[in-house]
Design a protein around this motif. Structure first.
Motif, mmCIF file in Angstrom:
data_model
loop_
_atom_site.group_PDB
_atom_site.id
_atom_site.type_symbol
_atom_site.label_atom_id
_atom_site.label_comp_id
_atom_site.label_asym_id
_atom_site.label_seq_id
_atom_site.Cartn_x
_atom_site.Cartn_y
_atom_site.Cartn_z
ATOM 1 N N LYS A 191 0.815 -1.222 0.000
ATOM 2 C CA LYS A 191 0.000 0.000 0.000
ATOM 3 C C LYS A 191 0.846 1.269 0.000
ATOM 4 O O LYS A 191 0.471 2.267 -0.598
ATOM 5 N N ASP A 192 1.988 1.238 0.682
ATOM 6 C CA ASP A 192 2.826 2.434 0.798
ATOM 7 C C ASP A 192 3.582 2.771 -0.493
ATOM 8 O O ASP A 192 4.195 3.831 -0.586
ATOM 9 N N HIS A 193 3.543 1.888 -1.470
ATOM 10 C CA HIS A 193 4.283 2.123 -2.716
ATOM 11 C C HIS A 193 3.362 2.267 -3.929
ATOM 12 O O HIS A 193 3.830 2.208 -5.066
ATOM 13 N N ILE A 194 2.077 2.468 -3.711
ATOM 14 C CA ILE A 194 1.149 2.709 -4.809
ATOM 15 C C ILE A 194 1.428 4.103 -5.362
ATOM 16 O O ILE A 194 1.580 5.059 -4.607
ATOM 17 N N ALA A 195 1.516 4.201 -6.674
ATOM 18 C CA ALA A 195 1.794 5.479 -7.331
ATOM 19 C C ALA A 195 0.709 5.770 -8.356
ATOM 20 O O ALA A 195 0.166 4.854 -8.972
ATOM 21 N N ALA A 196 0.399 7.054 -8.528
ATOM 22 C CA ALA A 196 -0.617 7.461 -9.506
ATOM 23 C C ALA A 196 -0.154 8.717 -10.218
ATOM 24 O O ALA A 196 0.507 9.568 -9.630
ATOM 25 N N LYS A 197 -0.502 8.824 -11.511
ATOM 26 C CA LYS A 197 -0.192 10.027 -12.271
ATOM 27 C C LYS A 197 -1.195 10.165 -13.412
ATOM 28 O O LYS A 197 -1.772 9.187 -13.878
ATOM 29 N N VAL A 198 -1.410 11.407 -13.820
ATOM 30 C CA VAL A 198 -2.266 11.707 -14.965
ATOM 31 C C VAL A 198 -1.358 12.108 -16.108
ATOM 32 O O VAL A 198 -0.519 12.998 -15.965
ATOM 33 N N GLU A 199 -1.540 11.431 -17.256
ATOM 34 C CA GLU A 199 -0.696 11.700 -18.411
ATOM 35 C C GLU A 199 -1.483 11.432 -19.688
ATOM 36 O O GLU A 199 -2.042 10.342 -19.850
ATOM 37 N N ASP A 200 -1.557 12.425 -20.563
ATOM 38 C CA ASP A 200 -2.227 12.289 -21.856
ATOM 39 C C ASP A 200 -3.670 11.788 -21.732
ATOM 40 O O ASP A 200 -4.105 10.920 -22.494
ATOM 41 N N GLY A 201 -4.414 12.305 -20.757
ATOM 42 C CA GLY A 201 -5.811 11.937 -20.601
ATOM 43 C C GLY A 201 -6.059 10.589 -19.964
ATOM 44 O O GLY A 201 -7.165 10.059 -20.027
ATOM 45 N N VAL A 202 -5.031 10.016 -19.334
ATOM 46 C CA VAL A 202 -5.163 8.713 -18.684
ATOM 47 C C VAL A 202 -4.614 8.807 -17.265
ATOM 48 O O VAL A 202 -3.495 9.272 -17.053
ATOM 49 N N LEU A 203 -5.424 8.386 -16.284
ATOM 50 C CA LEU A 203 -4.963 8.262 -14.898
ATOM 51 C C LEU A 203 -4.370 6.868 -14.756
ATOM 52 O O LEU A 203 -5.055 5.866 -14.968
ATOM 53 N N LYS A 204 -3.070 6.806 -14.465
ATOM 54 C CA LYS A 204 -2.365 5.525 -14.339
ATOM 55 C C LYS A 204 -2.035 5.281 -12.874
ATOM 56 O O LYS A 204 -1.426 6.127 -12.225
ATOM 57 N N ILE A 205 -2.433 4.118 -12.379
ATOM 58 C CA ILE A 205 -2.179 3.750 -10.990
ATOM 59 C C ILE A 205 -1.382 2.453 -10.989
ATOM 60 O O ILE A 205 -1.814 1.454 -11.559
ATOM 61 N N GLU A 206 -0.201 2.479 -10.374
ATOM 62 C CA GLU A 206 0.654 1.297 -10.274
ATOM 63 C C GLU A 206 0.560 0.752 -8.855
ATOM 64 O O GLU A 206 0.813 1.477 -7.891
ATOM 65 N N ILE A 207 0.184 -0.518 -8.729
ATOM 66 C CA ILE A 207 -0.011 -1.165 -7.430
ATOM 67 C C ILE A 207 0.960 -2.344 -7.345
ATOM 68 O O ILE A 207 0.702 -3.409 -7.916
ATOM 69 N N PRO A 208 2.093 -2.174 -6.645
ATOM 70 C CA PRO A 208 3.067 -3.269 -6.574
ATOM 71 C C PRO A 208 2.624 -4.374 -5.615
ATOM 72 O O PRO A 208 1.964 -4.111 -4.602
ATOM 73 N N LYS A 209 2.988 -5.607 -5.961
ATOM 74 C CA LYS A 209 2.721 -6.750 -5.089
ATOM 75 C C LYS A 209 3.808 -6.826 -4.025
ATOM 76 O O LYS A 209 4.947 -6.426 -4.247
ATOM 77 N N SER A 210 3.453 -7.345 -2.866
ATOM 78 C CA SER A 210 4.425 -7.497 -1.779
ATOM 79 C C SER A 210 4.863 -8.948 -1.689
ATOM 80 O O SER A 210 4.201 -9.854 -2.185
ATOM 81 N N LYS A 211 6.000 -9.137 -1.016
ATOM 82 C CA LYS A 211 6.522 -10.486 -0.798
ATOM 83 C C LYS A 211 5.696 -11.218 0.256
ATOM 84 O O LYS A 211 5.454 -12.388 0.168
ATOM 85 N N GLU A 212 5.283 -10.468 1.266
ATOM 86 C CA GLU A 212 4.453 -11.042 2.324
ATOM 87 C C GLU A 212 3.191 -10.192 2.466
ATOM 88 O O GLU A 212 3.178 -9.013 2.158
ATOM 89 N N GLU A 213 2.125 -10.806 2.919
ATOM 90 C CA GLU A 213 0.847 -10.109 3.022
ATOM 91 C C GLU A 213 0.900 -8.996 4.057
ATOM 92 O O GLU A 213 1.488 -9.143 5.123
ATOM 93 N N GLU A 214 0.303 -7.884 3.710
ATOM 94 C CA GLU A 214 0.174 -6.756 4.617
ATOM 95 C C GLU A 214 -1.074 -6.966 5.465
ATOM 96 O O GLU A 214 -2.148 -7.124 4.925
ATOM 97 N N LYS A 215 -0.939 -6.973 6.748
ATOM 98 C CA LYS A 215 -2.088 -7.224 7.629
ATOM 99 C C LYS A 215 -2.766 -5.940 8.078
ATOM 100 O O LYS A 215 -3.953 -5.932 8.329
ATOM 101 N N ALA A 216 -1.997 -4.851 8.216
ATOM 102 C CA ALA A 216 -2.570 -3.601 8.719
ATOM 103 C C ALA A 216 -3.497 -2.989 7.671
ATOM 104 O O ALA A 216 -3.152 -2.861 6.517
ATOM 105 N N SER A 217 -4.694 -2.620 8.113
ATOM 106 C CA SER A 217 -5.659 -1.981 7.220
ATOM 107 C C SER A 217 -5.897 -0.562 7.713
ATOM 108 O O SER A 217 -6.327 -0.357 8.844
ATOM 109 N N LYS A 218 -5.578 0.423 6.860
ATOM 110 C CA LYS A 218 -5.739 1.806 7.263
ATOM 111 C C LYS A 218 -6.086 2.650 6.040
ATOM 112 O O LYS A 218 -5.860 2.267 4.908
ATOM 113 N N VAL A 219 -6.617 3.826 6.303
ATOM 114 C CA VAL A 219 -6.932 4.765 5.232
ATOM 115 C C VAL A 219 -5.649 5.412 4.768
ATOM 116 O O VAL A 219 -4.809 5.781 5.584
ATOM 117 N N LYS A 220 -5.455 5.521 3.443
ATOM 118 C CA LYS A 220 -4.245 6.115 2.916
ATOM 119 C C LYS A 220 -4.584 6.981 1.712
ATOM 120 O O LYS A 220 -5.311 6.560 0.837
#
Length: 142
Positions: free
Chosen positions: A108-137
């Motif tokens: 969750k801490d490494h999700i990136a987003a940008k708007v470019e040429d009329g497209v909102l691109k969101i990159e969501i990287p996978k983690s090696k181990e599951e993240e247990k903490a659930s919080k608003v970000k």
């Protein structure tokens, strides 16, 4: 003289037969196209947002591990005569929100987003181990 019997459903039936069932899809016209792609490294989400800027877009993760994508744009054009009376006034308002449940194996801490040429691109990287903490970000858009 033959009588033509008309029912309440004859017109949609003609359109469905002529154009196919896809033509009468029950999608909202204000819903932009979304592409989601998965790779070994993570997920890529692309949202069509033509004419929008990063200030018009908002990307967050809520407490239930949902990715919330919202877009809102207000525009107003005015033309006045010399006395200030409207000759023409046009305004538009576009709003869209999409909620997607995120998998547990993301960073969750490494999700990136940008708007470019009329497209909102969101990159969501996978983690090696599951993240247990659930919080608003809040995710900053570049």
């Amino acid at each position: 003289m033959a009588l033509i019997r008309r029912t309440n459903s004859w017109l949609p039936s003609i359109f469905n037969d002529f154009f196919g069932n896809e033509w009468m899809e029950s999608r909202s016209l204000s819903s932009p196209a979304i592409n989601i792609q998965e790779s070994d490294k993570g997920f890529s989400v692309e949202v069509a947002v033509p004419g929008m800027t990063k200030q018009d877009c908002n990307v967050t993760i809520d407490e239930d591990n949902n990715l919330l994508i919202s877009v809102e744009k207000k525009t107003e054009n005015e033309e006045k005569d010399k006395d200030g009376v409207y000759l023409r006034r046009e305004f538009s308002y576009s709003q869209f929100q999409r909620r997607m449940l995120l998998p547990d194996n993301i960073e969750k801490d490494h999700i990136a987003a940008k708007v470019e040429d009329g497209v909102l691109k969101i990159e969501i990287p996978k983690s090696k181990e599951e993240e247990k903490a659930s919080k608003v970000k809040q995710i900053a858009i570049q």
